[in-house]
Design a protein around this motif. Structure first.
Motif, mmCIF file in Angstrom:
data_model
loop_
_atom_site.group_PDB
_atom_site.id
_atom_site.type_symbol
_atom_site.label_atom_id
_atom_site.label_comp_id
_atom_site.label_asym_id
_atom_site.label_seq_id
_atom_site.Cartn_x
_atom_site.Cartn_y
_atom_site.Cartn_z
ATOM 1 N N ASN A 1 0.844 -1.205 0.000
ATOM 2 C CA ASN A 1 0.000 0.000 0.000
ATOM 3 C C ASN A 1 0.879 1.255 0.000
ATOM 4 O O ASN A 1 1.888 1.299 0.702
ATOM 5 N N PRO A 2 0.526 2.284 -0.788
ATOM 6 C CA PRO A 2 1.359 3.495 -0.855
ATOM 7 C C PRO A 2 1.600 4.164 0.504
ATOM 8 O O PRO A 2 2.705 4.626 0.775
ATOM 9 N N PHE A 3 0.580 4.194 1.362
ATOM 10 C CA PHE A 3 0.788 4.790 2.689
ATOM 11 C C PHE A 3 1.797 3.976 3.488
ATOM 12 O O PHE A 3 2.694 4.531 4.125
ATOM 13 N N VAL A 4 1.654 2.667 3.473
ATOM 14 C CA VAL A 4 2.563 1.800 4.231
ATOM 15 C C VAL A 4 3.984 1.922 3.673
ATOM 16 O O VAL A 4 4.954 1.960 4.438
ATOM 17 N N ARG A 5 4.123 2.021 2.363
ATOM 18 C CA ARG A 5 5.449 2.223 1.753
ATOM 19 C C ARG A 5 6.065 3.526 2.264
ATOM 20 O O ARG A 5 7.257 3.597 2.546
ATOM 21 N N CYS A 6 5.243 4.570 2.364
ATOM 22 C CA CYS A 6 5.708 5.858 2.876
ATOM 23 C C CYS A 6 6.165 5.716 4.336
ATOM 24 O O CYS A 6 7.216 6.240 4.723
ATOM 25 N N LEU A 7 5.395 4.996 5.141
ATOM 26 C CA LEU A 7 5.754 4.760 6.545
ATOM 27 C C LEU A 7 7.064 3.992 6.655
ATOM 28 O O LEU A 7 7.932 4.339 7.458
ATOM 29 N N VAL A 8 7.234 2.989 5.822
ATOM 30 C CA VAL A 8 8.475 2.195 5.834
ATOM 31 C C VAL A 8 9.666 3.071 5.445
ATOM 32 O O VAL A 8 10.718 3.007 6.086
ATOM 33 N N ARG A 9 9.517 3.899 4.415
ATOM 34 C CA ARG A 9 10.610 4.807 4.017
ATOM 35 C C ARG A 9 10.983 5.740 5.167
ATOM 36 O O ARG A 9 12.167 5.984 5.424
ATOM 37 N N LEU A 10 9.979 6.254 5.846
ATOM 38 C CA LEU A 10 10.218 7.155 6.969
ATOM 39 C C LEU A 10 10.963 6.447 8.095
ATOM 40 O O LEU A 10 11.926 6.982 8.652
ATOM 41 N N ILE A 11 10.561 5.244 8.424
ATOM 42 C CA ILE A 11 11.219 4.484 9.491
ATOM 43 C C ILE A 11 12.654 4.149 9.091
ATOM 44 O O ILE A 11 13.578 4.300 9.888
ATOM 45 N N ARG A 12 12.848 3.728 7.859
ATOM 46 C CA ARG A 12 14.213 3.411 7.406
ATOM 47 C C ARG A 12 15.101 4.654 7.417
ATOM 48 O O ARG A 12 16.299 4.571 7.683
ATOM 49 N N ALA A 13 14.531 5.813 7.157
ATOM 50 C CA ALA A 13 15.303 7.064 7.194
ATOM 51 C C ALA A 13 15.759 7.395 8.612
ATOM 52 O O ALA A 13 16.743 8.109 8.789
ATOM 53 N N GLN A 14 15.086 6.880 9.618
ATOM 54 C CA GLN A 14 15.448 7.126 11.013
ATOM 55 C C GLN A 14 16.617 6.243 11.474
ATOM 56 O O GLN A 14 17.173 6.455 12.538
ATOM 57 N N ASP A 15 16.979 5.255 10.671
ATOM 58 C CA ASP A 15 18.013 4.282 11.039
ATOM 59 C C ASP A 15 19.399 4.819 10.714
ATOM 60 O O ASP A 15 19.974 4.501 9.682
ATOM 61 N N SER A 16 19.941 5.625 11.608
ATOM 62 C CA SER A 16 21.238 6.252 11.345
ATOM 63 C C SER A 16 22.426 5.309 11.552
ATOM 64 O O SER A 16 23.523 5.598 11.086
ATOM 65 N N TYR A 17 22.216 4.179 12.213
ATOM 66 C CA TYR A 17 23.328 3.257 12.473
ATOM 67 C C TYR A 17 23.260 1.983 11.635
ATOM 68 O O TYR A 17 24.104 1.108 11.763
ATOM 69 N N GLY A 18 22.243 1.847 10.802
ATOM 70 C CA GLY A 18 22.132 0.672 9.945
ATOM 71 C C GLY A 18 21.666 -0.579 10.647
ATOM 72 O O GLY A 18 21.779 -1.673 10.104
ATOM 73 N N SER A 19 21.110 -0.466 11.839
ATOM 74 C CA SER A 19 20.696 -1.652 12.588
ATOM 75 C C SER A 19 19.428 -2.298 12.031
ATOM 76 O O SER A 19 19.158 -3.456 12.326
ATOM 77 N N TRP A 20 18.663 -1.578 11.218
ATOM 78 C CA TRP A 20 17.451 -2.146 10.640
ATOM 79 C C TRP A 20 17.653 -2.542 9.183
ATOM 80 O O TRP A 20 16.708 -2.936 8.516
ATOM 81 N N GLU A 21 18.874 -2.421 8.682
ATOM 82 C CA GLU A 21 19.155 -2.655 7.267
ATOM 83 C C GLU A 21 18.720 -4.034 6.787
ATOM 84 O O GLU A 21 18.171 -4.175 5.714
ATOM 85 N N GLY A 22 18.961 -5.044 7.554
ATOM 86 C CA GLY A 22 18.634 -6.407 7.137
ATOM 87 C C GLY A 22 17.208 -6.822 7.438
ATOM 88 O O GLY A 22 16.802 -7.929 7.092
ATOM 89 N N LYS A 23 16.437 -5.968 8.084
ATOM 90 C CA LYS A 23 15.072 -6.332 8.462
ATOM 91 C C LYS A 23 14.102 -6.122 7.298
ATOM 92 O O LYS A 23 14.225 -5.184 6.525
ATOM 93 N N SER A 24 13.116 -7.000 7.233
ATOM 94 C CA SER A 24 12.071 -6.862 6.218
ATOM 95 C C SER A 24 11.109 -5.750 6.637
ATOM 96 O O SER A 24 11.113 -5.312 7.792
ATOM 97 N N ASP A 25 10.285 -5.327 5.706
ATOM 98 C CA ASP A 25 9.297 -4.297 6.016
ATOM 99 C C ASP A 25 8.340 -4.773 7.099
ATOM 100 O O ASP A 25 7.975 -4.008 7.995
ATOM 101 N N ALA A 26 7.942 -6.030 7.044
ATOM 102 C CA ALA A 26 7.026 -6.579 8.046
ATOM 103 C C ALA A 26 7.667 -6.553 9.436
ATOM 104 O O ALA A 26 6.998 -6.256 10.423
ATOM 105 N N GLU A 27 8.962 -6.844 9.513
ATOM 106 C CA GLU A 27 9.652 -6.798 10.807
ATOM 107 C C GLU A 27 9.721 -5.370 11.340
ATOM 108 O O GLU A 27 9.572 -5.147 12.536
#
Length: 156
Positions: free
Chosen positions: A19-45
C-alpha cells in the motif's frame, strides 16, 4: 511440482505492505536508522510493533502512561500521513500531535480530523497490517479530499 498454498492472511499482509501509505511509513522508518541496525530487516519486521492484537490490547491496562517507543510509533504514523498528503497534493504538511498529561495520563491529541481525548494512547497500534494501511490511507484520502474541496484554503 505443486505450488504451496498461500494463506489468505499472508496475501492480505503482502497487499497491505505494498500500500502506498505503508510504503511511505516504511521509508520514513528506514530514514530514522542512522546506524544501519534495521538494514537487514524486512518491512514486516520493521512494522511489527505497529500491530497490537486484541489479546495484547486486553492485557494492557485501560489507562496508562505511554512508553517512549509508543510515542515514537505514534509520531512516525502521523508524520507518514503528513508525507503522504504532501506527495499527493504537493503542499507541505506536518502533523500536529501534542501530548499533555491530564490527570491519569490522558492526552489531548490533535490529529487530522480534529481533537480527541486519548486515554489509551499507550495501546496505539492496529490489529493487522491491512488495518494499518486502511487507517493511514483513510486519513490521507480525507485530507486530500478537503484540500481539493477548498483549494484556496490549503495554500494560505
Amino acid at each position: 511440482m505443486s505450488e504451496a498454498a498461500v494463506s489468505p492472511a499472508v496475501d492480505e499482509d503482502e497487499a497491505a505492505l505494498a500500500n502506498p501509505f505503508v510504503r511511505c511509513l516504511v521509508r520514513l522508518i528506514r530514514a530514522q536508522d542512522s546506524y544501519g541496525s534495521w538494514e537487514g530487516k524486512s518491512d514486516a519486521e520493521l512494522l511489527a510493533d505497529f500491530i497490537v492484537t486484541r489479546k495484547q490490547r486486553h492485557a494492557m491496562p485501560v489507562i496508562g502512561d505511554p512508553e517512549p517507543d509508543v510515542l515514537w510509533r505514534l509520531d512516525m504514523f502521523y508524520t507518514a500521513v503528513g508525507l503522504a498528503i504532501e506527495e499527493r497534493s504537493g503542499l507541505m504538511t506536518s502533523p500536529m500531535t501534542e501530548m499533555k498529561p491530564m490527570g491519569a495520563s490522558d492526552a489531548w491529541c490533535s490529529r487530522p480530523g480534529g481533537w480527541s481525548l486519548c486515554r489509551d494512547i499507550h495501546r496505539f497500534g492496529f490489529e493487522t497490517f491491512r488495518k494499518l494501511a486502511e487507517a493511514g490511507t483513510k486519513l490521507v484520502d480525507d485530507a486530500t479530499a478537503a484540500i481539493e474541496a477548498y483549494p484556496g484554503v490549503a495554500p494560505a
